[in-house]
Design an enzyme around this catalytic site. Sequence first.
Site, short mmCIF file in Angstrom:
data_model
loop_
_atom_site.label_atom_id
_atom_site.label_comp_id
_atom_site.label_asym_id
_atom_site.label_seq_id
_atom_site.Cartn_x
_atom_site.Cartn_y
_atom_site.Cartn_z
N ILE A 254 21.45 25.18 57.25
CA ILE A 254 22.41 25.63 56.23
C ILE A 254 23.71 25.99 56.92
CG2 ILE A 254 22.92 27.35 54.45
CD1 ILE A 254 19.93 27.75 54.07
N GLU B 182 25.23 26.48 60.89
CA GLU B 182 25.00 26.52 62.33
C GLU B 182 26.36 26.65 62.98
OE1 GLU B 182 22.48 24.18 65.73
OE2 GLU B 182 23.39 23.04 64.13
N GLY B 183 26.63 27.79 63.48
CA GLY B 183 27.95 27.98 64.09
C GLY B 183 27.80 28.73 65.39
N VAL C 103 21.26 29.52 60.36
CA VAL C 103 20.44 29.75 59.17
C VAL C 103 19.95 28.38 58.70
CG1 VAL C 103 20.34 30.72 56.83
CG2 VAL C 103 21.89 31.73 58.51
N ASP D 192 30.60 44.71 55.52
CA ASP D 192 31.13 43.35 55.67
C ASP D 192 31.01 42.58 54.36
OD1 ASP D 192 32.41 41.31 56.97
OD2 ASP D 192 30.63 40.56 58.02
P1 ADP Z 1 25.89 35.54 59.81
O1 ADP Z 1 25.40 36.89 60.20
O2 ADP Z 1 25.73 34.49 60.86
O3 ADP Z 1 27.25 35.54 59.16
P2 ADP Z 1 24.75 35.28 57.18
O4 ADP Z 1 23.60 36.14 56.83
O5 ADP Z 1 26.08 35.63 56.59
O6 ADP Z 1 24.83 35.09 58.75
O7 ADP Z 1 24.43 33.81 56.78
C1 ADP Z 1 25.34 32.77 57.07
C2 ADP Z 1 25.35 31.80 55.90
O8 ADP Z 1 24.04 31.30 55.73
C3 ADP Z 1 25.74 32.44 54.57
O9 ADP Z 1 27.13 32.40 54.30
C4 ADP Z 1 25.00 31.55 53.62
O10 ADP Z 1 25.76 30.40 53.39
C5 ADP Z 1 23.75 31.15 54.36
N1 ADP Z 1 22.63 32.03 54.00
C6 ADP Z 1 22.35 33.26 54.49
N2 ADP Z 1 21.25 33.77 53.92
C7 ADP Z 1 20.82 32.83 53.06
C8 ADP Z 1 19.71 32.76 52.14
N3 ADP Z 1 18.86 33.78 52.03
N4 ADP Z 1 19.57 31.66 51.39
C9 ADP Z 1 20.45 30.64 51.52
N5 ADP Z 1 21.51 30.63 52.33
C10 ADP Z 1 21.70 31.72 53.11
#
Ligand code: ADP
Length: 472
Positions: free
Chosen positions: A116, A118-119, A124, A240
């Site tokens: 979903i 990957e950075g 995720v 955040d």
């Molecule tokens: P980070 O701490 O790397 O910013 P996040 O929790 O914000 O991680 O997740 C990064 C991205 O992954 C989110 O912007 C969203 O697009 C996707 N994501 C995170 N949690 C979920 C989830 N439970 N279901 C679907 N996509 C998710």
Amino acid sequence: MTGNSRWANTEEDAVLEAKLKKEKEEKKRLKAEKAAKAEQERQHAAAEAVRQRESQVLQQQEEEESDRPSVKRRRLTPEREGDGADDTENVKLLRFEATGWVPSRSVEKYDKLNDIEEGAYGWVARAKEIKTGKVVALKRLKLDHDESMRTGLPETGLREIQILKDCSHKNIVKLQEVVVGEDTSRIENIFLVLEFVEHDLKSILEDMPEPFLASEVKSLLLQLASGVTYLHEHWILHRDLKTSNLLLNNRGRLKIADFGMARYVGDPAPKLTQLVVTLWYRAPELLLGTKTYGAPIDMWSVGCIFAEVLTREPLLPGKNEVDALTKIFELCGIPTDESWPGFRRLPNARTLRLPSKNAPASTGSAIRARFPLLTAAGSALLSGLLSLNPDARPTAREMLQHAYFLQDPKPKHEAMFPTFPSKAGQERRRRHDTPNAPGRGQAAALGAVDFSGIFTGRDKEERGGGFSLRMV
Ligand code: ADP
């Protein structure tokens, strides 16, 4: 003697009876005393447990954050002066309530479907539990480079687990379990198994051809306010909030996600780092370097999200701290001692030179001008959330009761929400160009910025009477 039985009581009987009665009363008294003492002890133990938990949290927060150098990324363990040879001495473990030891299950129980996100800062993926076929989101714990270099602990990730474990609310993403990869000694091999949510609000806003209807905006905001009310009433600051951290499922339900920056607060508020919240959503008191802050920082972010949901554009996309503050003052007006008592005492306000004359109008009118389609109640709520003075912002609970939500058009029922094609379900998402919270790799420049050049008369003239900034 009247009332005596045929077996008339002798004097001796009467004495015996009195003695037995006395003994019985004494026994009763002792029993009551014992019960009262036990209850007192129980209450004392409960109070002590609460006190210990509170002081652990407070001590941990104070120790971890009070003396942190302002230009570095968030550190969650105390800084050690000197050679930095053995930092592990100072490591404080986060406490998890013991509910019996259960070994973590293996990530092998899940099949990856697609990435979903990957950075540089996280990974995720959408995955399926092999046994049940249930689709979930797998989020790999991040190894904060600075933290890990010193302590080897991913404390940000551990805090995220701790807080998500404690939360149970329909507008907060659910943590189903924590699983581990084969090499459990590596932190990158710990994964959060989260309920899968099809969209994030940022992607939807970027892709939708038409803005949300007023009824949809209200529904999203009510759900956001509801989740934030839950957090704040459970002493959790998210720190955040932004559109990319708000997920939306195909049934119109919004879920607050990404608790990597979240933490518990005590009352009175402990000193916390001001290096929190992604710049575009960061409250003015944080930009001005406040050492103590609380729930209003999240409410400021909610205000920024409100505006973004209306226009599909970020409200205050500052390029740096000075630019962010300039944009804020352009929209919300210049703070005064009346509108924001005490703001001059904030660390970065001391070097701030504000125009005394021709200051822009107060928050309300600039906001009304920028959002002409918003009703009076809507712009009153938005102006309130974007009050420079944190104490003037509504709480999340107050927001829930705001007149804006009672007026027509009424908030749209979740089930009536439109559906959108799910990027997360099919393909990799492109990375948003939104900056990250300071703990996420964005070099936090607070402390390296001199605010003294901001709003000088000369700069104002150069920019045709508008606002100005100067980085030194
Ligand atoms: P980070 O701490 O790397 O910013 P996040 O929790 O914000 O991680 O997740 C990064 C991205 O992954 C989110 O912007 C969203 O697009 C996707 N994501 C995170 N949690 C979920 C989830 N439970 N279901 C679907 N996509 C998710």
